[in-house]
Design an enzyme around this catalytic site. Structure first.
Site, PDB file in Angstrom:
ATOM      1  N   MET A  94      27.257  48.321  -9.387  1.00 47.54           N
ATOM      2  CA  MET A  94      26.886  47.208  -8.522  1.00 47.54           C
ATOM      3  C   MET A  94      26.064  47.639  -7.298  1.00 47.54           C
ATOM      4  SD  MET A  94      27.781  44.929 -10.468  1.00 47.54           S
ATOM      5  CE  MET A  94      28.248  43.254 -10.178  1.00 47.54           C
ATOM      6  N   HIS A  95      25.297  48.710  -7.436  1.00 49.09           N
ATOM      7  CA  HIS A  95      24.358  49.107  -6.384  1.00 49.09           C
ATOM      8  C   HIS A  95      22.932  48.937  -6.896  1.00 49.09           C
ATOM      9  CE1 HIS A  95      26.496  50.515  -3.034  1.00 49.09           C
ATOM     10  NE2 HIS A  95      26.884  51.658  -3.493  1.00 49.09           N
ATOM     11  N   ILE A  96      22.032  48.633  -5.984  1.00 48.19           N
ATOM     12  CA  ILE A  96      20.609  48.563  -6.337  1.00 48.19           C
ATOM     13  C   ILE A  96      19.998  49.923  -6.017  1.00 48.19           C
ATOM     14  CG2 ILE A  96      18.430  47.428  -5.772  1.00 48.19           C
ATOM     15  CD1 ILE A  96      20.320  45.038  -4.807  1.00 48.19           C
ATOM     16  N   HIS A 113      23.031  43.499 -17.864  1.00 51.01           N
ATOM     17  CA  HIS A 113      23.194  42.350 -16.965  1.00 51.01           C
ATOM     18  C   HIS A 113      23.735  41.161 -17.758  1.00 51.01           C
ATOM     19  CE1 HIS A 113      22.661  39.735 -13.597  1.00 51.01           C
ATOM     20  NE2 HIS A 113      21.862  38.942 -14.276  1.00 51.01           N
ATOM     21  N   GLU A 182      28.422  41.850 -24.812  1.00 47.06           N
ATOM     22  CA  GLU A 182      27.870  42.989 -24.056  1.00 47.06           C
ATOM     23  C   GLU A 182      28.216  44.317 -24.715  1.00 47.06           C
ATOM     24  OE1 GLU A 182      27.642  41.887 -19.386  1.00 47.06           O
ATOM     25  OE2 GLU A 182      29.608  42.465 -20.126  1.00 47.06           O
TER      26      GLU A 182
HETATM   27  C1  GAR Z   1      29.516  43.454 -16.959  1.00 47.18           C
HETATM   28  O1  GAR Z   1      29.690  42.081 -17.247  1.00 47.18           O
HETATM   29  C2  GAR Z   1      28.080  43.745 -16.572  1.00 47.18           C
HETATM   30  O2  GAR Z   1      27.158  42.989 -17.299  1.00 47.18           O
HETATM   31  C3  GAR Z   1      28.076  43.364 -15.111  1.00 47.18           C
HETATM   32  O3  GAR Z   1      29.291  43.913 -14.642  1.00 47.18           O
HETATM   33  C4  GAR Z   1      30.271  43.815 -15.685  1.00 47.18           C
HETATM   34  C5  GAR Z   1      31.015  45.141 -15.819  1.00 47.18           C
HETATM   35  O4  GAR Z   1      32.095  45.036 -16.698  1.00 47.18           O
HETATM   36  N1  GAR Z   1      26.912  43.876 -14.424  1.00 47.18           N
HETATM   37  C6  GAR Z   1      26.224  43.176 -13.516  1.00 47.18           C
HETATM   38  O5  GAR Z   1      26.558  42.068 -13.132  1.00 47.18           O
HETATM   39  C7  GAR Z   1      24.960  43.865 -12.978  1.00 47.18           C
HETATM   40  N2  GAR Z   1      24.129  42.927 -12.302  1.00 47.18           N
HETATM   41  P1  GAR Z   1      32.914  46.329 -17.131  1.00 47.18           P
HETATM   42  O6  GAR Z   1      33.235  47.108 -15.847  1.00 47.18           O
HETATM   43  O7  GAR Z   1      34.161  45.829 -17.790  1.00 47.18           O
HETATM   44  O8  GAR Z   1      32.058  47.142 -18.075  1.00 47.18           O
END
Ligand code: GAR
Length: 200
Positions: A94-96, A113, A182
């Site tokens: 969650m970092h850019i 994403h 995902e």
């Molecule tokens: C996932 O849904 C991923 O797509 C999202 O964080 C979640 C991590 O899940 N990423 C973002 O929102 C990036 N913008 P996880 O920790 O169970 O893999």
């Protein structure tokens, strides 16, 4: 063996999907390092259980010392570089990243994403898609994997999958359906990126 670095900030269910795909033998790669910016990220426990080296690398000490993101990104890139990754997978990171990180690894950083290209950029994408569906603004959502560039959740798309929504859905139903999609998409995109014809 192709080397992966996986970067997480939370639960790590997508990291788990990669670990499982490697264990089952259909993703021919090795995770050489899991990086988290959050100490309590459950993904770190998953990595340790699988015997994968971990690195906890928080931003806060940099902020406290009055240093900028450039310094954090540069130091993190220097920590990862010795592992020589073929691919760096942002799986809920969650970092850019600024060019200070990305320039070290050209075309080697990909991001997952939980929305289709150009939709619901940034955080809480699943919830925002669910609300848009309830308001009749969209019929479906989806997820994507893309190459990372400094603009958040943009960059050349590697793969997408549509995730349907239904009138009786609760938010948790959509979240569960999204995560299932995902897990499959991410593994498929890693295989294509590492072994796809255009990369040879
Ligand atoms: C996932 O849904 C991923 O797509 C999202 O964080 C979640 C991590 O899940 N990423 C973002 O929102 C990036 N913008 P996880 O920790 O169970 O893999």
């Amino acid at each position: 063996m192709k080397k992966l670095v996986v970067m997480i900030s939370g639960n790590g269910s997508n990291l788990q999907a990669i670990i499982d795909a490697i264990a089952e033998g259909y993703l021919k790669a090795e995770i050489v390092l899991v990086v988290s910016n959050r100490k309590e990220a459950y993904g770190l426990v998953r990595a340790e259980k699988a015997g994968i080296p971990t690195l906890y690398f928080p931003l806060k000490p940099y902020k406290d010392a009055g240093k900028d993101r450039h310094a954090y990104d540069t130091d993190l890139a220097e920590k990862i570089a010795p592992y020589n990754p073929d691919l760096i997978v942002l799986a809920g990171w969650m970092h850019i990243f600024s060019p200070a990180f990305l320039d070290h690894f050209p075309r080697k950083v990909i991001n997952l994403h939980p929305a289709l290209p150009n939709f619901f950029i940034g955080t809480n994408a699943i919830q925002r898609a669910y609300e848009a569906y309830r308001q009749g603004l969209i019929d479906e959502t989806g997820c994507m994997v893309h190459y990372v560039i400094p603009e958040v959740d943009r960059g050349e798309v590697i793969g997408t999958v549509v995730v349907p929504m239904y009138p009786e859905d609760r938010l948790e139903d959509v979240e569960e359906r999204m995560h299932d999609a995902e897990h499959k998409l991410l593994v498929m995109c890693i295989i294509n990126t590492l072994y796809g014809r255009e990369n040879h």
